[in-house]
Every structure is written in C-alpha cells, then in structure tokens.
Write a protein that holds these residues in place. Structure first.
Motif, PDB file in Angstrom:
ATOM      1  N   UNK A  53       0.804  -1.225   0.000  1.00  0.00           N
ATOM      2  CA  UNK A  53       0.000   0.000   0.000  1.00  0.00           C
ATOM      3  C   UNK A  53       0.840   1.281   0.000  1.00  0.00           C
ATOM      4  N   UNK A  54       1.938   1.351   0.761  1.00  0.00           N
ATOM      5  CA  UNK A  54       2.733   2.593   0.728  1.00  0.00           C
ATOM      6  C   UNK A  54       3.329   2.920  -0.639  1.00  0.00           C
ATOM      7  N   UNK A  55       3.413   1.924  -1.534  1.00  0.00           N
ATOM      8  CA  UNK A  55       3.981   2.155  -2.863  1.00  0.00           C
ATOM      9  C   UNK A  55       2.936   2.545  -3.905  1.00  0.00           C
ATOM     10  N   UNK A  56       1.663   2.555  -3.522  1.00  0.00           N
ATOM     11  CA  UNK A  56       0.604   2.758  -4.505  1.00  0.00           C
ATOM     12  C   UNK A  56       0.679   4.131  -5.153  1.00  0.00           C
ATOM     13  N   UNK A  57       0.761   5.187  -4.360  1.00  0.00           N
ATOM     14  CA  UNK A  57       0.846   6.535  -4.910  1.00  0.00           C
ATOM     15  C   UNK A  57       2.202   6.776  -5.576  1.00  0.00           C
ATOM     16  N   UNK A  58       3.262   6.201  -5.008  1.00  0.00           N
ATOM     17  CA  UNK A  58       4.589   6.324  -5.593  1.00  0.00           C
ATOM     18  C   UNK A  58       4.587   5.758  -7.016  1.00  0.00           C
ATOM     19  N   UNK A  59       4.021   4.580  -7.151  1.00  0.00           N
ATOM     20  CA  UNK A  59       3.975   3.939  -8.463  1.00  0.00           C
ATOM     21  C   UNK A  59       3.136   4.710  -9.456  1.00  0.00           C
ATOM     22  N   UNK A  60       2.013   5.281  -8.996  1.00  0.00           N
ATOM     23  CA  UNK A  60       1.149   6.049  -9.887  1.00  0.00           C
ATOM     24  C   UNK A  60       1.865   7.290 -10.396  1.00  0.00           C
ATOM     25  N   UNK A  64       6.212   3.168 -14.727  1.00  0.00           N
ATOM     26  CA  UNK A  64       7.310   2.377 -15.296  1.00  0.00           C
ATOM     27  C   UNK A  64       7.876   3.130 -16.501  1.00  0.00           C
ATOM     28  N   UNK A  65       9.158   2.943 -16.788  1.00  0.00           N
ATOM     29  CA  UNK A  65       9.803   3.670 -17.879  1.00  0.00           C
ATOM     30  C   UNK A  65      10.633   2.711 -18.730  1.00  0.00           C
ATOM     31  N   UNK A  66      10.730   3.030 -20.002  1.00  0.00           N
ATOM     32  CA  UNK A  66      11.580   2.275 -20.924  1.00  0.00           C
ATOM     33  C   UNK A  66      12.772   3.156 -21.285  1.00  0.00           C
ATOM     34  N   UNK A  67      13.956   2.755 -20.824  1.00  0.00           N
ATOM     35  CA  UNK A  67      15.161   3.546 -21.047  1.00  0.00           C
ATOM     36  C   UNK A  67      16.268   2.658 -21.596  1.00  0.00           C
ATOM     37  N   UNK A  68      16.786   3.046 -22.752  1.00  0.00           N
ATOM     38  CA  UNK A  68      17.877   2.297 -23.393  1.00  0.00           C
ATOM     39  C   UNK A  68      17.524   0.821 -23.566  1.00  0.00           C
ATOM     40  N   UNK A  69      16.283   0.571 -23.953  1.00  0.00           N
ATOM     41  CA  UNK A  69      15.835  -0.792 -24.194  1.00  0.00           C
ATOM     42  C   UNK A  69      15.518  -1.598 -22.955  1.00  0.00           C
ATOM     43  N   UNK A  70      15.548  -0.974 -21.780  1.00  0.00           N
ATOM     44  CA  UNK A  70      15.313  -1.691 -20.530  1.00  0.00           C
ATOM     45  C   UNK A  70      14.132  -1.067 -19.789  1.00  0.00           C
ATOM     46  N   UNK A  71      13.248  -1.901 -19.281  1.00  0.00           N
ATOM     47  CA  UNK A  71      12.106  -1.424 -18.510  1.00  0.00           C
ATOM     48  C   UNK A  71      12.544  -1.197 -17.069  1.00  0.00           C
ATOM     49  N   UNK A 194      -0.177  -4.843 -25.322  1.00  0.00           N
ATOM     50  CA  UNK A 194      -0.879  -4.909 -24.036  1.00  0.00           C
ATOM     51  C   UNK A 194      -0.356  -6.050 -23.162  1.00  0.00           C
ATOM     52  N   UNK A 195       0.943  -6.247 -23.130  1.00  0.00           N
ATOM     53  CA  UNK A 195       1.507  -7.359 -22.370  1.00  0.00           C
ATOM     54  C   UNK A 195       1.854  -6.882 -20.956  1.00  0.00           C
ATOM     55  N   UNK A 196       1.051  -7.297 -20.007  1.00  0.00           N
ATOM     56  CA  UNK A 196       1.192  -6.869 -18.622  1.00  0.00           C
ATOM     57  C   UNK A 196       2.484  -7.402 -18.014  1.00  0.00           C
ATOM     58  N   UNK A 197       3.283  -6.499 -17.436  1.00  0.00           N
ATOM     59  CA  UNK A 197       4.586  -6.831 -16.869  1.00  0.00           C
ATOM     60  C   UNK A 197       5.404  -7.644 -17.882  1.00  0.00           C
ATOM     61  N   UNK A 198       5.343  -7.187 -19.156  1.00  0.00           N
ATOM     62  CA  UNK A 198       5.995  -7.922 -20.239  1.00  0.00           C
ATOM     63  C   UNK A 198       7.502  -7.917 -20.163  1.00  0.00           C
ATOM     64  N   UNK A 199       8.069  -6.895 -19.507  1.00  0.00           N
ATOM     65  CA  UNK A 199       9.516  -6.883 -19.338  1.00  0.00           C
ATOM     66  C   UNK A 199       9.855  -6.088 -18.086  1.00  0.00           C
ATOM     67  N   UNK A 258      -0.299   2.927 -13.685  1.00  0.00           N
ATOM     68  CA  UNK A 258       0.924   3.450 -14.297  1.00  0.00           C
ATOM     69  C   UNK A 258       2.163   2.639 -13.936  1.00  0.00           C
ATOM     70  N   UNK A 259       2.186   2.055 -12.748  1.00  0.00           N
ATOM     71  CA  UNK A 259       3.383   1.332 -12.316  1.00  0.00           C
ATOM     72  C   UNK A 259       3.477  -0.063 -12.912  1.00  0.00           C
ATOM     73  N   UNK A 260       2.445  -0.520 -13.583  1.00  0.00           N
ATOM     74  CA  UNK A 260       2.480  -1.819 -14.254  1.00  0.00           C
ATOM     75  C   UNK A 260       3.016  -1.626 -15.667  1.00  0.00           C
TER      76      UNK A 260
END
Length: 586
Positions: A53-60, A64-71, A194-199, A258-260
């Motif tokens: 729960x403490x990570x819910x707002x942080x994650x929103x 998640x970000x895609x940087x230099x080919x890495x999630x 639409x691949x959830x947690x795909x990488x 957003x964090x997924x």
C-alpha cells in the motif's frame, strides 16, 4: 489514506457465506484448517498494509519507464517483488509437487483481493504468473513442468500472457505471429501488445506464453498454437543461457495502473517450445483466461474496497451543512442521507461481489475434490459473472468515491481519482465485459439453461430450508421476485437461440447484470442469516453483525427490484438495434 486490510469481512465471507470449512482437512487439502486460514490471511494483510500500500501513490506518480531498451520499474517495486516471492505468495495455490502450498483457490483469491486493493499495479505481476502456472500445470509436458513450474511457483521467475496483436484485439482468429520449426524448437516472429509486466529486471527470467501460428496452420482459431518463450534461454539443468531474441519496444501510456509496465513485445526469431498439441493453443489459452478472469473479478472487488475505505474516512471527517438524520449543525457529510446511501450501497455491492468471486473459487475447489459435473457447471457459469459484475462494481464504487469527495475527488492529490483510473481497465482486459456476457448467454447458459435452473433451485432450497427471522424474512420476497425474473429470462434466451440469435446477444449484458444481482442477493442473505445467528449466540461485535443484516435489507430494497426492469430490457430483443444504422446515430 492508509489502507486497512478487511480481514474480518474476508474471514466472514469465507466461512459464513461460502462455507469453506467444508474443505478443512479434506482429501484435496489435508493440511488446511481454520487456524491456517487465519494465519495466511493475517500475513497477507500485513504484507498489503506495510509493503504494498505505501507504494501505490509512488507507483502512480513515477510509473514504469523504458530507457535504453530496458524497462525500469517504479521505486520500491523491485524490493516488493522480492518480499512477495520470499513470503511464498507466488505459490500459494500452486501444486505441492512443484513447490507450491496447494491451498484452496478461495483462500488464494481472498489473499489476492488484499494485494489488489493495496496496489493494483503491483498485484498484476503475480496474477499473470498464476495464469502461466495454470497453463503449464494442465498442458505442459513433464519436462516443462519439472523445469519451469518450480521457478514460477517460487517467484524466482515471472510469467506473462502474449495474446493480443495490433490488428486482432479480442479476435484471436486474426493473429499473425508465426512459429517456424527449428530442429526441436521453434522460432517466433511477430508483435504483441498490451503485455502486462511484459519486461522488467526484478526477476531472473520471464516466461512468455505466446499464441502463434505454425506454417500451414488452418485459418481462424483452429490454427492457433501455444508456445513458451523465455526472456533468457534455459539450459537442461535450469541454469540461464543467452538472452533470447525478444524485447519490449514500447510501453503503453495508460489512463491508470501506471506502475504496471504494459509492453509492446517484439519477437524477432525468438527461440520457443510448443506447449500442448499443435493447433490446440485455444484450449490452453482458455485455461489461462479462466484463471485470469476470476482474478480480475477479485481485482474489481479489491479496488472497490480501497476506494470505499477512503470515501468513508473522508465522509466521516468532512463537515458541511446540517444533518436531517441527526439534527447536528455543520455535520459530517456521512450524516446526509444521499452520502450515507452512496456509501452503504457501495459496501453492500462490495460484499456481494466478494461473495460471488469466492463462491466461484469454492466451486473450483470442490470440483477438484469431487470431480462433480454439476459443480463444474456452477464454476463455469459463475466465472463470467464474477469477472464482469465484480469489475463493474469496482468502477462504480471508485466513481462513487470520487463523488463522495466532491470537488476534492477530482483533484489528484486526494488519491480518489487514482482508484477510478486504475479500476477502469478491469472491465476491459481479459475479455471485455461484453465478451463475458456473450460467453454467459452462449456457452455457459447452454441450450437447456441447466446451469441457471440449478442455481435458482439451490437458492430457493436455501431459503426454504432456513428459518428466517422476521426482520430478514420480509426482505426475502425481493429475492424471490428476482429469482423468478432470472428464470424467465434464462428460458427466454434459450428459446431464442436458434430462431433469433441476435436477440440473445442483444440481451446478454442485461442478463449478466441480472444474474449478478441475484447471486449477490443470495450472498448477502447468507451473510445476514449467519450474522443473525451469531447475534443470538452473543458471538461477535453486535454493531458489526447488525450491519450485515442492514446491508442485506438495503440491497433487497435498492438493487433486487431492478430485476424486472432488466428482464424487460433483455427480452426486448434486437429489432431496434437492427433498425439503427451509423447514419441514424450520427
């Protein structure tokens, strides 16, 4: 607002409503009893409250970000994934033979409700691994089970489902991803969306379950096969080899969760192996989808519970106007009839949706124990209801939560808007709720309505075989009326199947809502009777127990009377729809 795990409600629903005690120390669950149930739920609640729960707002906020080919996942999420795996949660319901705890599905779903409520974007990660475990358990070879299942079950590796493509959406007949034989393996080429947690890099490996076509495969769904494609190739001893030829080429920019990391995955000649028989991928896919659909229904319950808790807390603190209920000036808005009714109906629908999902899970558990075909029919009939009715409740309650907050609900800083944004995807993925309704009136209702008739008979038997206290008995007439509408609608739909199939599909959504309303009423009646018995025995908090009775009465007064209107809507047929063109609606 801090999330509080609804342990008392969950334990009440599991015992008083679903009767999970029937499974205690049974042949299928020899180590399972009430003490273990309490211990597992308490631990799941602690993890949800203190870690997720403490990570819910942080994650929103971070996403998640895609940087230099890495999630790159949101801050704290990699540590939460590790804590989840170390706690053994990935294998809670998985077979013991592969390192799982083999706990009942109903208990697993109760725990996962808390995970979804605490942090929906996080909880999607193990949900897809659950589906992969189910698919390999039922369709994998002995080698595949021995090599892959222990690592999925331990949480050392994670799993995904790769179904959808840009041109296909929910129509899997249009899939074009190719699988070309290469010695004992296959090479996959194509793109999935639409691949959830795909990488991500939080686990050592990711096992992608991918639908694709073999050369010369029949057109349509008859030509689909299922393949297992690891992010890192796996040696015979389970050690990891080279990086496979697949990658995330994009992250979807979404309304919520957003964090997924929802990935666009490119398979560029990636090495894979067949799961099950050639051209039988649809069968394996439905194994994954059924597990995922119930899990998404539970997700709807979880996000509804989270939104409701925040709205209730706000309504108790926010003071505005004079209350006609209490006479207090500058009263908490909870004491205004409109706000209290919104909150009470939200609570009633959450408990109804929770009960529907747990009844579905307990049917799966009992089928595992008995193999009874009638029990399997019940499970199959309830799955689309659990998914669609549960997720519709999630959106409705999250929207109500914004409304209770008033203008502050539209401001992101309160957090109410996030619950609504997160909830809105659940009626869409794992088969839209319209697809669930079509499945219900098509395959699940069948050509004889046996599943619906059996359900009606069981609810009627429960009413007849229980002594109803006077304060409950007067409300039962509403359930009897809804049951009659449900039976009439079921038989009408079956009667229209051959002559007017368009009528059946046009009435599908209204029928699913009617069915969900009826089963929800049954769930709340069971809870009210159990609460009444405990009150008589002086067993529990009387205020809390009386609340269960009042929630049933409120649901009977405000929800069940809609049954006749739903029956009228679904039996109206498709004639008006057929008469409308795009130009007429322009």
């Amino acid at each position: 607002m801090t999330y509080r795990a609804p342990l008392a409600d969950l334990k009440f629903s599991l015992t008083a409503v679903t009767g999970i005690e029937r499974l205690y120390q049974s042949a299928a669950y020899p180590d399972f009893d009430g003490d273990l149930l309490d211990a597992i739920l308490d631990a799941a609640g602690q993890l949800s409250e203190e870690v997720l729960a403490p990570l819910n707002r942080v994650g929103d906020a971070h996403g998640a970000k895609l940087e230099n080919g890495q999630v790159i996942v949101a801050p704290g999420f990699a540590e939460a994934v590790s804590a989840f795996a170390e706690g053994g949660w990935a294998g809670l319901g998985a077979p013991e033979a592969h390192g799982g705890q083999a706990m009942p599905k109903a208990l697993e779903m109760a725990a996962y409700e808390m995970f979804h409520a605490a942090n929906m974007a996080f909880a999607l990660y193990p949900t897809l691994s659950q589906a992969a475990i189910e698919a390999l358990h039922h369709h994998g070879t002995e080698r595949q089970k021995a090599l892959y299942l222990p690592r999925l079950t331990s949480g050392e590796w994670s799993g995904t489902m790769n179904l959808t493509e840009p041109q296909a959406g929910s129509d899997l007949a249009l899939l074009t991803t190719q699988a070309v034989p290469d010695g004992d393996a296959y090479r996959l080429t194509g793109q999935k969306i639409f691949i959830t947690w795909g990488d991500h890099e939080t686990r050592d490996n990711i096992l992608h379950l991918v639908l694709a076509r073999l050369p010369g495969a029949p057109e349509g769904t008859r030509g689909i096969s299922l393949f297992l494609c690891p992010k890192y190739l796996v040696n015979a001893d389970g050690s990891l080899g080279a990086r496979n030829s697949l990658r995330a080429v994009g992250l979807e920019h979404k309304l919520g969760i957003h964090a997924s990391p929802t990935c666009v995955m490119a398979f560029e000649g990636a090495q894979a192996e067949l799961v099950g028989q050639p051209h039988q991928g649809l069968m394996a896919m439905f194994t994954m989808m059924n597990a995922a659909r119930l899990a998404v229904g539970v997700q709807g319950v979880g996000i509804a519970e989270r939104a409701y808790q925040q709205a209730l807390a706000y309504a108790r603190e926010r003071r505005q106007g004079n209350s006609i209920l209490t006479g207090e000036k500058k009263a908490p808005i909870f004491d205004h009839p409109d706000v209290r009714l919104m909150l009470a109906l939200s609570k009633a629908k959450i408990e109804a949706a929770r009960g529907i999902c747990l009844l579905t899970a307990i049917a799966a558990d009992e089928h595992r124990l008995s193999g009874d075909a009638r029990v399997k029919r019940r499970e199959d009939f309830l799955v689309p209801i659990a998914k669609a009715w549960g997720t519709d409740v999630g959106v409705e309650v999250a929207s109500t939560g914004v409304q209770v907050h008033g203008g502050m609900g539209f401001i992101e800083e309160t957090g109410a808007a996030q619950h609504y944004r997160d909830a809105r995807i659940a009626p869409i993925y794992e088969g839209t709720n319209g697809i669930q309704a079509g499945d219900l009136v098509g395959r699940k209702l069948g050509d004889d309505a046996a599943s619906a008739v059996e359900l009606k008979q069981d609810i009627e038997s429960f009413i007849l075989n229980n002594s109803l206290p006077s304060d409950i008995a007067t409300s039962v007439e509403a359930l009897r009326g809804a049951l009659k509408a449900f039976e009439t609608a079921s038989l009408w739909l079956v009667g229209q199947k051959k002559s007017r199939p368009a009528d059946v599909q046009a009435g599908a959504t209204a029928y699913l809502k009617l069915a969900g309303d009826v089963v929800g009423g049954y769930v709340l009646l069971r809870g009210a009777l159990a609460a009444s018995g405990r009150l008589a025995a002086n067993d529990g908090d009387p205020v809390w127990l009386k609340g269960k009775i009042e929630l049933w009465k409120l649901y009977a007064a405000h929800v069940l009377p809609h049954a006749e209107a739903l029956k009228a809507a679904l039996t109206a047929g498709a004639a008006s729809l057929e008469a409308l063109s795009p130009e007429a609606l322009s």
